[in-house]
Scaffold this motif. Structure first.
Motif, PDB file in Angstrom:
ATOM      1  N   LEU A   1       0.828  -1.210   0.000  1.00  0.00           N
ATOM      2  CA  LEU A   1       0.000   0.000   0.000  1.00  0.00           C
ATOM      3  C   LEU A   1       0.859   1.255   0.000  1.00  0.00           C
ATOM      4  O   LEU A   1       0.600   2.215  -0.752  1.00  0.00           O
TER       5      LEU A   1
ATOM      6  N   ALA B   1       2.796   1.697  -3.361  1.00  0.00           N
ATOM      7  CA  ALA B   1       1.896   2.160  -4.423  1.00  0.00           C
ATOM      8  C   ALA B   1       1.558   3.632  -4.249  1.00  0.00           C
ATOM      9  O   ALA B   1       1.540   4.406  -5.221  1.00  0.00           O
ATOM     10  N   ALA B   2       1.306   4.057  -2.995  1.00  0.00           N
ATOM     11  CA  ALA B   2       0.971   5.457  -2.745  1.00  0.00           C
ATOM     12  C   ALA B   2       2.138   6.371  -3.080  1.00  0.00           C
ATOM     13  O   ALA B   2       1.956   7.487  -3.581  1.00  0.00           O
TER      14      ALA B   2
ATOM     15  N   ASP C   1       2.442   6.341  -7.191  1.00  0.00           N
ATOM     16  CA  ASP C   1       1.308   6.774  -8.012  1.00  0.00           C
ATOM     17  C   ASP C   1       0.512   7.823  -7.242  1.00  0.00           C
ATOM     18  O   ASP C   1      -0.264   7.510  -6.346  1.00  0.00           O
ATOM     19  N   ARG C   2       0.690   9.088  -7.612  1.00  0.00           N
ATOM     20  CA  ARG C   2       0.023  10.175  -6.894  1.00  0.00           C
ATOM     21  C   ARG C   2      -1.450  10.304  -7.255  1.00  0.00           C
ATOM     22  O   ARG C   2      -2.148  11.168  -6.700  1.00  0.00           O
ATOM     23  N   GLU C   3      -1.907   9.478  -8.141  1.00  0.00           N
ATOM     24  CA  GLU C   3      -3.349   9.422  -8.391  1.00  0.00           C
ATOM     25  C   GLU C   3      -4.054   8.636  -7.292  1.00  0.00           C
ATOM     26  O   GLU C   3      -5.257   8.759  -7.092  1.00  0.00           O
ATOM     27  N   LEU C   4      -3.293   7.814  -6.585  1.00  0.00           N
ATOM     28  CA  LEU C   4      -3.848   7.053  -5.467  1.00  0.00           C
ATOM     29  C   LEU C   4      -3.903   7.929  -4.219  1.00  0.00           C
ATOM     30  O   LEU C   4      -3.071   8.828  -4.048  1.00  0.00           O
ATOM     31  N   PRO C   5      -4.840   7.680  -3.316  1.00  0.00           N
ATOM     32  CA  PRO C   5      -4.877   8.445  -2.064  1.00  0.00           C
ATOM     33  C   PRO C   5      -3.724   8.032  -1.158  1.00  0.00           C
ATOM     34  O   PRO C   5      -3.258   6.885  -1.216  1.00  0.00           O
TER      35      PRO C   5
ATOM     36  N   ARG D   1       2.964  10.806   1.439  1.00  0.00           N
ATOM     37  CA  ARG D   1       2.194   9.768   0.761  1.00  0.00           C
ATOM     38  C   ARG D   1       1.844   8.624   1.723  1.00  0.00           C
ATOM     39  O   ARG D   1       0.851   7.941   1.548  1.00  0.00           O
TER      40      ARG D   1
ATOM     41  N   GLN E   1      -8.706   5.157   4.350  1.00  0.00           N
ATOM     42  CA  GLN E   1      -7.270   5.298   4.093  1.00  0.00           C
ATOM     43  C   GLN E   1      -6.421   4.821   5.277  1.00  0.00           C
ATOM     44  O   GLN E   1      -5.195   4.882   5.215  1.00  0.00           O
TER      45      GLN E   1
END
Length: 518
Positions: A296, A299-300, A303-307, A447, A469
């Protein structure tokens, strides 16, 4: 009654049977306030003590003339069993000063309610019983406790009303102090109460005792209790308990106090517990593994499109007796190459002192837990850079610590791989954004945020993270929600969720209490 003399006292700590012993130093470093110092702190703009006593004093001040009689308030961060000799010394002081203060019109006791010592399973009961023996049967006594208290029959028997928190995270401590003042006033006017008291065979891990609507059967009990707008009700306390106390008095407890109506008190208590018993499966936690947590976070960071995500190291919660220094989550984040993460707060006085000696900008090999021998507090080393230093003192701005002063001791912000790590001197759970912000960290830009806290952070970090989150991480530690990992010796068995139970019949104790008009 005009100008009543009301004593104020308390011995407050949540004791984890499996953690190292708590000593005098643990109390002195947080709050050990006697006499005028107690009252001065209660009336300070940013008290060091918990909010109940300041709120009690404000309510009494607003109500007219009264004579506060401050005895002693001792409070420490959650830890292991209290050194018994220190507790007994404190009990002697409490009794001596209380006797010297006689005559009294009332007493307010502010305790956590889940203390144990190295020799005694119910020190809170000893304090309550001592107060009753000193002031006599006719003087009203009201006590407030944490909703994680382990409530004994002795505690309930000794006081006229026992009031617990209703919010977890504990954002209502001041409200409960105000309630205590109102109930004491009613008792001093001659009120007669009836108390229904029962204990359930449930020792839920603290992660399952949140009180936001929809978070489980415990929250439902609180909501149901608050919906009972009946003038016969003085107070309803649904006390979740603290499993790590490992005592014979463990178990979720309901205390219904009414204005003299025994049948109503009994029926209300019964009606509150049965739905929770039916839904008892929800007291078993669901956790996120370390591998999942790293995925998690990675990935955060990529990828700044993810919360962004918040990882709660619930197994190393200083607010439940954890030492605040287990390495497992930090090591996993480093191994996984996680970037743009902040983690705190790690209790490591030696490492903080080393960072202060080296100064900002120093690159060095950080020795985490050097010389530490506590279980789970494994030593490890990692290259680090000192980013910032701080004295560690401030005032909380949100949640449980809002408006309260804190002292983390000399603290440092280190860059360790892709993780910024806040290291402190005085053990404290991370439930306040200021612990990061005092180093210039913008939490909203991170992030991944990792906190050594079980749940109180939720009331303060909610401006950055929605519940979806937030992830409770399954790692080793003294406060792991997986209760089967602990060698419980004193818990009453069988008990949910450790044991499979299908049948249970509530046993309700009824007690009558009354004030005596002066």
């Amino acid at each position: 009654m005009s100008n009543p003399r009301i004593a104020i006292l308390g011995f407050a700590i949540e004791s984890n049977r499996f953690a190292p012993v708590s000593t005098r130093a643990d109390f002195v470093s947080r709050a050990y306030l006697a006499g005028d110092a107690l009252l001065s702190d209660a009336r300070a703009p940013a008290p060091a003590m918990t909010p109940e006593i300041p709120a009690f004093v404000r309510r009494m001040d607003a109500g007219g003339q009264w004579q506060p009689v401050p005895i002693l308030f001792a409070n420490a961060e959650s830890g292991g069993p209290v050194d018994h000799a220190f507790f007994m010394e404190t009990l002697v002081v409490l009794e001596r000063e209380l006797r010297a203060a006689l005559p009294l019109d009332a007493v307010y006791i502010c305790e956590h309610g889940a203390a144990i010592t190295t020799e005694e399973d119910d020190p809170d009961g000893l304090v309550f019983g001592m107060v009753r023996s000193v002031v006599g049967s006719s003087v009203p006594i009201v006590a407030t406790v944490d909703l994680h208290a382990n409530v004994s029959d002795r505690m309930v028997d000794a006081v006229d009303a026992l009031i617990s928190y209703r919010r977890n995270p504990h954002t209502d401590m001041a409200e409960r102090g105000t309630d205590a003042a109102d109930v004491l006033i009613e008792l001093m006017q001659g009120a007669r109460f009836c108390v229904a008291h029962l204990r359930m065979p449930v020792c839920a891990p603290p992660t399952q005792l949140l009180t936001a609507p929809g978070t489980g059967p415990y929250a439902d009990m609180i909501e149901q209790a608050e919906a009972l707008a009946d003038p016969r009700i003085v107070n309803i306390s649904v006390v979740g308990g603290f499993a790590f106390g490992d005592t014979p008095k463990n178990g979720m407890t309901v205390i219904v106090t009414t204005r003299g109506d025994a049948d109503f008190a009994r029926q209300t208590a019964h009606d509150l517990v049965m739905p929770a018993w039916t839904g008892r499966a929800a007291f078993t936690p669901e956790l996120t593994s370390l591998d999942e947590a790293v995925a998690l976070a990675k990935a955060a960071g990529e990828d700044r499109e993810l919360p962004p995500v918040l990882l709660a190291d619930v197994a190393d919660n200083p607010g439940g007796g954890g030492r605040g220094n287990t390495p497992f989550l930090l090591q996993a984040l480093l191994r996984g190459g996680v970037r743009d993460a902040v983690l705190g707060v790690v209790t490591d006085p030696e490492l903080s002192a080393q960072a202060h000696a080296l100064g900002v900008g120093a690159e060095f090999t950080a020795h985490f837990n050097r010389g530490e021998s506590t279980v789970y507090s494994e030593a490890f080393i990692a290259p680090a850079t000192v980013l910032r230093l701080h004295a560690g003192q401030g005032v909380g701005r949100r949640g449980q610590l809002a408006g309260c002063s804190f002292n983390l001791g000399p603290s440092a912000l280190l860059q360790v791989g892709g993780v910024k790590v806040v290291v402190i001197t005085n053990r404290h759970q991370c439930h306040e954004p200021a612990f990061f912000e005092m180093f210039g960290i913008e939490i909203a830009q991170a992030r991944t945020v990792a906190v050594k806290s079980r749940g109180h952070f939720r009331a303060a970090f909610d401006e950055f993270f929605a519940p979806a989150q937030i992830f409770s991480i399954d790692a080793p530690g003294l406060t792991s929600p997986v209760l089967s990992r602990f060698d419980f010796q004193r818990l009453p068995r069988p008990v949910v969720p450790l044991d499979a139970m299908t049948d249970w019949t509530p046993h309700i104790r009824l007690l009558r209490k009354h004030g005596t008009p002066q």
